[in-house]
Design an enzyme around this catalytic site. Structure first.
Site, PDB file in Angstrom:
ATOM      1  N   ASP A  39       0.690  -1.217   0.078  1.00 13.75           N
ATOM      2  CA  ASP A  39       0.111  -0.070  -0.081  1.00 13.75           C
ATOM      3  C   ASP A  39       0.779   1.126  -0.016  1.00 13.75           C
ATOM      4  O   ASP A  39       2.120   1.338   0.565  1.00 13.75           O
ATOM      5  CB  ASP A  39      -0.759   0.102   1.289  1.00 13.75           C
ATOM      6  CG  ASP A  39      -1.867  -1.207   1.240  1.00 13.75           C
ATOM      7  OD1 ASP A  39      -2.129  -1.758   0.114  1.00 13.75           O
ATOM      8  OD2 ASP A  39      -2.399  -1.360   2.194  1.00 13.75           O
ATOM      9  N   TYR A  67       5.075  -8.693   9.032  1.00  9.34           N
ATOM     10  CA  TYR A  67       4.820  -7.362   8.966  1.00  9.34           C
ATOM     11  C   TYR A  67       5.019  -6.851  10.562  1.00  9.34           C
ATOM     12  O   TYR A  67       4.901  -7.871  11.326  1.00  9.34           O
ATOM     13  CB  TYR A  67       3.511  -7.316   8.402  1.00  9.34           C
ATOM     14  CG  TYR A  67       3.221  -7.466   7.037  1.00  9.34           C
ATOM     15  CD1 TYR A  67       3.476  -6.546   6.256  1.00  9.34           C
ATOM     16  CD2 TYR A  67       2.902  -8.592   6.717  1.00  9.34           C
ATOM     17  CE1 TYR A  67       3.302  -6.856   4.696  1.00  9.34           C
ATOM     18  CE2 TYR A  67       2.717  -8.937   5.249  1.00  9.34           C
ATOM     19  CZ  TYR A  67       2.893  -8.059   4.468  1.00  9.34           C
ATOM     20  OH  TYR A  67       2.724  -8.470   2.949  1.00  9.34           O
ATOM     21  N   ASP A  81      -8.302   0.670   6.895  1.00 13.76           N
ATOM     22  CA  ASP A  81      -7.284   1.312   7.418  1.00 13.76           C
ATOM     23  C   ASP A  81      -7.507   2.933   7.923  1.00 13.76           C
ATOM     24  O   ASP A  81      -8.645   3.310   7.524  1.00 13.76           O
ATOM     25  CB  ASP A  81      -5.699   1.400   6.729  1.00 13.76           C
ATOM     26  CG  ASP A  81      -5.994   2.075   5.272  1.00 13.76           C
ATOM     27  OD1 ASP A  81      -6.841   2.712   5.034  1.00 13.76           O
ATOM     28  OD2 ASP A  81      -5.083   1.843   4.348  1.00 13.76           O
ATOM     29  N   ARG A 172      -4.592  -5.411   6.987  1.00 12.79           N
ATOM     30  CA  ARG A 172      -5.714  -4.574   6.899  1.00 12.79           C
ATOM     31  C   ARG A 172      -6.913  -5.346   7.266  1.00 12.79           C
ATOM     32  O   ARG A 172      -7.591  -5.102   8.261  1.00 12.79           O
ATOM     33  CB  ARG A 172      -6.154  -3.762   5.656  1.00 12.79           C
ATOM     34  CG  ARG A 172      -5.082  -2.642   5.734  1.00 12.79           C
ATOM     35  CD  ARG A 172      -5.313  -1.747   4.467  1.00 12.79           C
ATOM     36  NE  ARG A 172      -5.129  -2.388   3.132  1.00 12.79           N
ATOM     37  CZ  ARG A 172      -5.974  -2.432   2.240  1.00 12.79           C
ATOM     38  NH1 ARG A 172      -7.066  -2.049   2.279  1.00 12.79           N
ATOM     39  NH2 ARG A 172      -5.625  -2.972   0.981  1.00 12.79           N
TER      40      ARG A 172
END
Length: 300
Positions: A39, A67, A81, A172
């Site tokens: 993203d 992550y 988000d 997300r």
């Protein structure tokens, strides 16, 4: 020309395609491809393939990932988000222990519905394009694997954690799913990709660092050879008399190779193949019923 993989640190504000476009200008080379979309607001590891290593792009997307994320509890948005439109805000009534238990319950496999704001295509159109038109379409859940979660910090409503996961996992959506199960909703507040396969964030270079490396002529030590992706496979060197067969991408027989170590080939086994100068040229796959190795991916 660069032929190999570089571990690039994608900074916030850039799309993955932006990074590739910038690199084309920096290294003066067109044949470049990235290995998986991040993203625009996310940062972190983005392996980029150059030259003949662009054949690895699709294979690299299959690698496991790690992550570091911050989840904001008590808020639900249309993008999952904090960049999106707020749909609902709720009081976080759960205790820290309840939140931790719910987060850890997601370790393992589960069926995840991809977000509307994603690059997945349905009927040839990307989901985020439909979402921007105000449309929402049914998405089929996809099985994802959450290998581990480590909670680093909990300062309710924010929870910072590390997650290791399979390809195709949307962090997300993981945050939104956790929030839904807690009954208060949640959205992702921050995201950093810290690992793709063996590529780690501490080894990544930014675009500005890449510019300096090119100016100094010292970039080569950051170029990772394509065969590094296949080191779990056995290796072999083609005998000099059969170099042409390798160069032409023809099938090879085990007797035409000198193996790096004793190996008993089984049906479907992959093999790294080098020419007589020890230059990596291909990955072959063994077909047992024919007793032959056939090219799987060539790097000529």
């Amino acid at each position: 020309m660069i032929n190999g993989i570089m571990n690039i640190y994608k900074e916030a504000g850039y799309t993955s395609h932006d990074v590739v476009a910038k690199l084309r200008g920096i290294v003066k080379q067109k044949k470049i491809g990235h290995t998986g979309t991040l993203d625009p607001d996310a940062v972190g590891v983005l392996p980029v393939c150059f030259g003949n290593a662009t054949k690895l792009c699709a294979l690299m997307t299959d690698k496991s990932k790690e992550y570091e994320a911050v989840m904001r509890l008590g808020v639900t948005t249309d993008t999952q988000d904090l960049s999106g439109r707020i749909l609902r805000e709720s009081v976080v009534a759960s205790t820290a222990s309840e939140i931790e238990n719910m987060i850890m319950s997601f370790v393992g496999g589960y069926e995840q519905i991809p977000p509307m704001y994603s690059a997945l295509k349905i009927n040839g159109k990307k989901l985020y394009e439909l979402a921007r038109e105000g449309k929402e379409v049914e998405r089929q859940p996809r099985h994802v694997e959450i290998s581990y979660i480590r909670i680093l910090d909990m300062n309710i409503p924010d929870v910072r954690f590390v997650v290791g996961c399979s390809k195709g996992t949307y962090i997300r959506s993981l945050c939104a799913d956790i929030g839904e199960q807690l009954g208060c909703g949640a959205a992702m507040a921050q995201l950093k990709r810290t690992r793709v396969g063996n590529f780690r964030v501490e080894d990544a270079v930014t675009l500005s660092q890449m510019e300096e490396l090119m100016r100094q002529g010292t970039y080569e030590k950051y170029v990772i050879a394509p065969d590094s992706v296949f080191m779990e496979y056995a290796g072999a060197v083609v005998k000099r008399a059969f170099e042409d067969a390798l160069s032409n991408g023809n099938k090879l027989y085990p007797r035409q190779l000198d193996f790096d170590s004793a190996v008993l080939l089984k049906d479907g086994d992959m093999l790294r193949v080098y020419n007589s100068s020890r230059e990596f040229k291909a990955v072959y796959v063994f077909v047992k019923n024919e007793g032959v190795l056939k090219p799987f991916k060539m790097f000529l």
